[in-house]
Design a protein around this motif. Structure first.
Motif, PDB file in Angstrom:
ATOM      1  N   ASN A 123      -7.297   4.705   2.006  1.00  0.00           N
ATOM      2  CA  ASN A 123      -6.838   4.886   0.897  1.00  0.00           C
ATOM      3  C   ASN A 123      -5.713   3.939   0.413  1.00  0.00           C
ATOM      4  O   ASN A 123      -4.661   4.116   0.799  1.00  0.00           O
ATOM      5  CB  ASN A 123      -6.658   6.422   0.500  1.00  0.00           C
ATOM      6  CG  ASN A 123      -6.235   6.771  -0.745  1.00  0.00           C
ATOM      7  OD1 ASN A 123      -5.562   6.086  -1.610  1.00  0.00           O
ATOM      8  ND2 ASN A 123      -6.672   7.799  -1.381  1.00  0.00           N
ATOM      9  N   ASP A 124      -6.124   3.210  -0.483  1.00  0.00           N
ATOM     10  CA  ASP A 124      -4.965   1.974  -1.156  1.00  0.00           C
ATOM     11  C   ASP A 124      -3.874   2.441  -1.704  1.00  0.00           C
ATOM     12  O   ASP A 124      -2.916   1.764  -2.204  1.00  0.00           O
ATOM     13  CB  ASP A 124      -5.596   0.940  -1.527  1.00  0.00           C
ATOM     14  CG  ASP A 124      -6.233   1.250  -3.031  1.00  0.00           C
ATOM     15  OD1 ASP A 124      -6.033   2.302  -3.544  1.00  0.00           O
ATOM     16  OD2 ASP A 124      -6.660   0.258  -3.461  1.00  0.00           O
ATOM     17  N   GLY A 125      -3.859   3.930  -1.962  1.00  0.00           N
ATOM     18  CA  GLY A 125      -2.814   4.523  -2.858  1.00  0.00           C
ATOM     19  C   GLY A 125      -2.751   4.004  -4.581  1.00  0.00           C
ATOM     20  O   GLY A 125      -1.578   4.150  -5.116  1.00  0.00           O
ATOM     21  N   GLY A 126      -3.864   3.286  -4.838  1.00  0.00           N
ATOM     22  CA  GLY A 126      -3.866   2.835  -6.192  1.00  0.00           C
ATOM     23  C   GLY A 126      -3.011   1.579  -6.278  1.00  0.00           C
ATOM     24  O   GLY A 126      -2.843   0.952  -7.449  1.00  0.00           O
TER      25      GLY A 126
ATOM     26  N   PHE B 111       0.855  -1.452  -0.008  1.00  0.00           N
ATOM     27  CA  PHE B 111      -0.011  -0.012   0.021  1.00  0.00           C
ATOM     28  C   PHE B 111       0.706   1.319  -0.203  1.00  0.00           C
ATOM     29  O   PHE B 111       0.542   2.259   0.665  1.00  0.00           O
ATOM     30  CB  PHE B 111      -0.927  -0.208   1.198  1.00  0.00           C
ATOM     31  CG  PHE B 111      -2.049  -1.305   1.031  1.00  0.00           C
ATOM     32  CD1 PHE B 111      -2.874  -1.159   0.040  1.00  0.00           C
ATOM     33  CD2 PHE B 111      -1.932  -2.038   2.267  1.00  0.00           C
ATOM     34  CE1 PHE B 111      -3.618  -2.248   0.244  1.00  0.00           C
ATOM     35  CE2 PHE B 111      -3.018  -3.028   2.161  1.00  0.00           C
ATOM     36  CZ  PHE B 111      -3.775  -3.196   1.182  1.00  0.00           C
ATOM     37  N   ASN B 112       2.083   1.343  -0.745  1.00  0.00           N
ATOM     38  CA  ASN B 112       2.878   2.401  -0.877  1.00  0.00           C
ATOM     39  C   ASN B 112       1.939   3.688  -1.260  1.00  0.00           C
ATOM     40  O   ASN B 112       1.323   3.590  -2.336  1.00  0.00           O
ATOM     41  CB  ASN B 112       3.891   1.825  -2.030  1.00  0.00           C
ATOM     42  CG  ASN B 112       5.138   3.118  -1.837  1.00  0.00           C
ATOM     43  OD1 ASN B 112       5.387   3.615  -0.592  1.00  0.00           O
ATOM     44  ND2 ASN B 112       5.746   3.573  -2.898  1.00  0.00           N
ATOM     45  N   THR B 113       2.145   4.664  -0.626  1.00  0.00           N
ATOM     46  CA  THR B 113       1.539   6.124  -0.662  1.00  0.00           C
ATOM     47  C   THR B 113      -0.027   6.086  -0.095  1.00  0.00           C
ATOM     48  O   THR B 113      -0.490   7.120  -0.327  1.00  0.00           O
ATOM     49  CB  THR B 113       1.730   6.702  -2.166  1.00  0.00           C
ATOM     50  OG1 THR B 113       0.866   5.973  -3.023  1.00  0.00           O
ATOM     51  CG2 THR B 113       3.099   6.402  -2.615  1.00  0.00           C
TER      52      THR B 113
ATOM     53  N   GLY C 293      -6.129  -3.343  -7.659  1.00  0.00           N
ATOM     54  CA  GLY C 293      -6.854  -3.120  -8.991  1.00  0.00           C
ATOM     55  C   GLY C 293      -6.369  -2.528  -9.903  1.00  0.00           C
ATOM     56  O   GLY C 293      -5.363  -1.743 -10.020  1.00  0.00           O
ATOM     57  N   THR C 294      -7.300  -1.720 -10.719  1.00  0.00           N
ATOM     58  CA  THR C 294      -7.053  -0.843 -11.732  1.00  0.00           C
ATOM     59  C   THR C 294      -7.957   0.420 -11.300  1.00  0.00           C
ATOM     60  O   THR C 294      -8.759   0.495 -10.683  1.00  0.00           O
ATOM     61  CB  THR C 294      -7.330  -1.320 -13.135  1.00  0.00           C
ATOM     62  OG1 THR C 294      -8.838  -1.775 -13.243  1.00  0.00           O
ATOM     63  CG2 THR C 294      -6.459  -2.461 -13.421  1.00  0.00           C
ATOM     64  N   GLY C 295      -7.773   1.638 -12.146  1.00  0.00           N
ATOM     65  CA  GLY C 295      -8.613   2.647 -12.034  1.00  0.00           C
ATOM     66  C   GLY C 295      -8.053   3.695 -10.952  1.00  0.00           C
ATOM     67  O   GLY C 295      -8.745   4.774 -10.604  1.00  0.00           O
TER      68      GLY C 295
END
Length: 298
Positions: A101-104, A1-3, A107-109
């Motif tokens: 917040n998973d930091g992107g 979960f970086n960032t 998954g995608t998007g």
């Protein structure tokens, strides 16, 4: 979960509100806190900012795993530095939200968020009032003006919306009966056994004297504001109307103050004090008085 981030927030804050992270240690499965760094099993997983009356925000690094985030959520804590966290019973709960917040990283998007909301209920306990003052340690001169007893008083009930219901003080060293007087709350009280009501705030007073010491208890069931009680204490004066005073002292001591809050444990509404003012008696030599009866003649 970086960032990624984990944000803990209240809908509104009360003075003293704090979010903290429990420092379990560096063992397996434990969350640790060192400065602004957060560890999981001894490995740094991110840093935090805020928490003192503001949102607590944790920013994760690449070592933050789902297990680490879950463990961190379990160690979030609330505390308050205020002695009145419910603001006199008007703020008995907080609406809390924890947002991840998973930091992107899933998954995608782009970044995805998920929030948990709830209510944190606060149980308040009544704190005993505080009272401070300075003894003037003045001198009363025979046939002179009354001397102030205390100054610089400060009175607090701690909790909002409360009043002072009782004040107790003593005066020791008494030898002149009804000639010894204390003026308080707009009323001059003879320091002998007796009762009455003060003029300014309508406090009932009860005086009991034993072995040269008068104990004066002022009470008002409805209570007196801390502002008025401060003025009452600062306005206390001593006088002695006797014409044959001896050198000596009178010692006035504030011994107790009670507020209108609950006294049922673990609540407390009574504070014992020992605020002393020593009054020095300065006798004055009175001029002699001569009387003469005129002789009668018949």
């Amino acid at each position: 979960f970086n960032t990624g981030t984990l944000t803990t927030s209240f809908a509104s804050y009360v003075t003293g509100d704090q979010f903290t992270i429990n420092n379990q240690g560096v063992g397996a499965g434990q969350i640790g806190v060192s400065g602004a760094n957060i560890t999981y099993a001894g490995v740094t997983i991110g840093t935090f900012t805020g928490g003192n009356g503001t949102n607590l925000v944790v920013t994760f690094n690449s070592s933050a795993t789902p297990a680490a985030v879950q463990a961190l959520i379990g160690q979030l804590r609330y505390a308050s530095t205020s002695e009145d966290p419910t603001t006199g019973g008007t703020a008995n709960s907080r609406a809390v939200t924890v947002t991840f917040n998973d930091g992107g990283n899933i998954g995608t998007g782009g970044a995805l968020t998920s929030a948990i909301t709830g209510t944190l209920n606060i149980t308040a306990y009544n704190d005993a009032p505080t009272l401070s003052a300075t003894g003037t340690n003045g001198t009363f001169t025979e046939n002179g003006s009354a001397t102030p007893v205390f100054s610089g008083a400060s009175v607090s009930t701690i909790e909002a919306g409360q009043n002072i219901t009782s004040l107790t003080f003593t005066v020791s060293g008494l030898v002149n009966g009804t000639s010894e007087k204390i003026s308080v709350d707009g009323t001059t009280i003879n320091l002998v056994n007796g009762t009455g009501t003060t003029t300014t705030n309508g406090m009932t007073y009860n005086v009991t004297v034993s072995a040269g010491t008068a104990t004066v208890v002022l009470t008002n069931v409805a209570g007196v504001s801390t502002v008025n009680m401060t003025s009452l204490i600062n306005g206390m004066t001593y006088e002695n109307t006797a014409d044959d005073l001896a050198s000596g002292t009178r010692i006035a001591t504030i011994t107790q103050v009670i507020d209108s809050g609950s006294s049922t444990l673990p609540n407390a509404n009574t504070t014992t004090t020992s605020i002393v003012s020593t009054i020095t008696i300065a006798p004055v030599n009175d001029a002699p008085v001569a009387t003469m009866t005129a002789p009668s003649y018949s």
